[in-house]
Design an enzyme around this catalytic site. Sequence first.
Site, mmCIF file in Angstrom:
data_model
loop_
_atom_site.group_PDB
_atom_site.id
_atom_site.type_symbol
_atom_site.label_atom_id
_atom_site.label_comp_id
_atom_site.label_asym_id
_atom_site.label_seq_id
_atom_site.Cartn_x
_atom_site.Cartn_y
_atom_site.Cartn_z
ATOM 1 N N PRO A 89 -12.364 52.299 -29.665
ATOM 2 C CA PRO A 89 -13.352 51.565 -28.919
ATOM 3 C C PRO A 89 -14.280 51.980 -28.219
ATOM 4 O O PRO A 89 -14.886 51.258 -27.903
ATOM 5 C CB PRO A 89 -11.988 51.615 -27.594
ATOM 6 C CG PRO A 89 -10.929 52.058 -28.077
ATOM 7 C CD PRO A 89 -11.288 52.779 -29.508
ATOM 8 N N GLU A 116 -4.443 60.354 -29.098
ATOM 9 C CA GLU A 116 -5.414 60.484 -27.933
ATOM 10 C C GLU A 116 -7.033 60.723 -28.536
ATOM 11 O O GLU A 116 -7.869 60.177 -28.018
ATOM 12 C CB GLU A 116 -5.833 61.380 -26.487
ATOM 13 C CG GLU A 116 -4.325 61.586 -25.597
ATOM 14 C CD GLU A 116 -3.687 60.555 -25.447
ATOM 15 O OE1 GLU A 116 -4.540 59.451 -24.423
ATOM 16 O OE2 GLU A 116 -3.193 59.521 -25.377
ATOM 17 N N ARG A 154 -11.769 37.709 -47.249
ATOM 18 C CA ARG A 154 -12.091 36.278 -46.439
ATOM 19 C C ARG A 154 -13.952 36.582 -47.214
ATOM 20 O O ARG A 154 -13.748 35.140 -47.238
ATOM 21 C CB ARG A 154 -11.382 35.268 -45.582
ATOM 22 C CG ARG A 154 -11.915 35.805 -44.353
ATOM 23 C CD ARG A 154 -10.977 34.696 -43.153
ATOM 24 N NE ARG A 154 -10.957 33.646 -43.402
ATOM 25 C CZ ARG A 154 -12.219 32.820 -43.185
ATOM 26 N NH1 ARG A 154 -13.223 33.659 -43.229
ATOM 27 N NH2 ARG A 154 -12.063 32.222 -43.055
ATOM 28 N N ASP A 169 -16.104 26.914 -41.000
ATOM 29 C CA ASP A 169 -15.564 28.074 -40.399
ATOM 30 C C ASP A 169 -16.383 28.575 -38.955
ATOM 31 O O ASP A 169 -17.320 28.099 -38.599
ATOM 32 C CB ASP A 169 -15.497 29.847 -40.990
ATOM 33 C CG ASP A 169 -14.710 30.220 -41.602
ATOM 34 O OD1 ASP A 169 -13.486 29.189 -42.016
ATOM 35 O OD2 ASP A 169 -14.677 31.188 -41.987
HETATM 36 CL CL1 6GU Z 1 -10.991 49.934 -32.761
HETATM 37 N N1 6GU Z 1 -9.159 51.572 -31.920
HETATM 38 C C1 6GU Z 1 -8.097 51.029 -30.687
HETATM 39 N N2 6GU Z 1 -7.301 52.367 -30.985
HETATM 40 N N3 6GU Z 1 -8.091 50.164 -30.132
HETATM 41 C C2 6GU Z 1 -9.337 49.572 -29.110
HETATM 42 C C3 6GU Z 1 -9.934 49.722 -30.615
HETATM 43 C C4 6GU Z 1 -9.918 50.197 -31.558
HETATM 44 N N4 6GU Z 1 -10.889 48.116 -30.891
HETATM 45 C C5 6GU Z 1 -10.747 47.853 -29.345
HETATM 46 N N5 6GU Z 1 -9.237 48.781 -29.196
#
Ligand code: 6GU
Length: 247
Positions: A89, A116, A154, A169
């Site tokens: 994230p 974690e 794709r 698309d």
């Molecule tokens: Cl790439 N990994 C995780 N664990 N949570 C996420 C993410 C990635 N992208 C959004 N939330």
Amino acid sequence: MDFHILTLLPEMVENALETSVLGRAVEEGIIRINAVNIRDFSAEKHHKVDDYPYGGGAGMLMQAQPVYDAWKSITDRTGKDVRCIYMTPQGRVFSQQMAKEFALEEELIFLCGRYEGVDERVLEEIVTDEVSIGDYVLTGGELPAMVMIDAISRMIPGVLHNEESAEGDSFGDGLLEYPQYSRPEIWNGKAVPKILLSGDHAKVDAWRREQSLIRTADRRPDLLESAHVSPKEKAFIENYLANKKDR
Ligand code: 6GU
């Protein structure tokens, strides 16, 4: 294209990516899915891959050694310049543009974390790209890797057949897709827009373009800034929004 996925859950990734359109692309030899179980590379006698974080704190971390050795088992064959994407994230938010760029590579490595997180030292050593799929937290990188692999695949020539073309698309030209209708002509008292039954392809195309512009202006106005929109279309949107406000 070879997709290598470093994961503690190889069956999760294999099952999902060998189904439907991507499954067909695998059978046709256009893409390959190589899910590598990081646990197989643990040098520890019980195949342990996680440990406590130095300094304390909640949860466990993936240790550097098994991740590094799993990565090395791939790059010993492919060379070290293969891009290694860490799903986190904290990464750059994935987009259609990024999918198109990654689709130009011949091999890609995806590192999926669990727990974690992953010991920072191995990330520094092997990761070339950090990517997130949006602003929310998931329990691991497998679903994000699958999302990316689907979107990238794709864009690879031959993966979509004619009937699934990427032509119209959403995001193709930076706009949302127009609404679509199939038989019957009237369903639940609702008729298909007349113009679609006219057989006039130029008019149909013009209507669809307008619908794309309207949808984007209503639902995702942020996309209009970088969309491919002519001055005439810009004026059309302004006019549409002005009339909408009056009502
Ligand atoms: Cl790439 N990994 C995780 N664990 N949570 C996420 C993410 C990635 N992208 C959004 N939330």
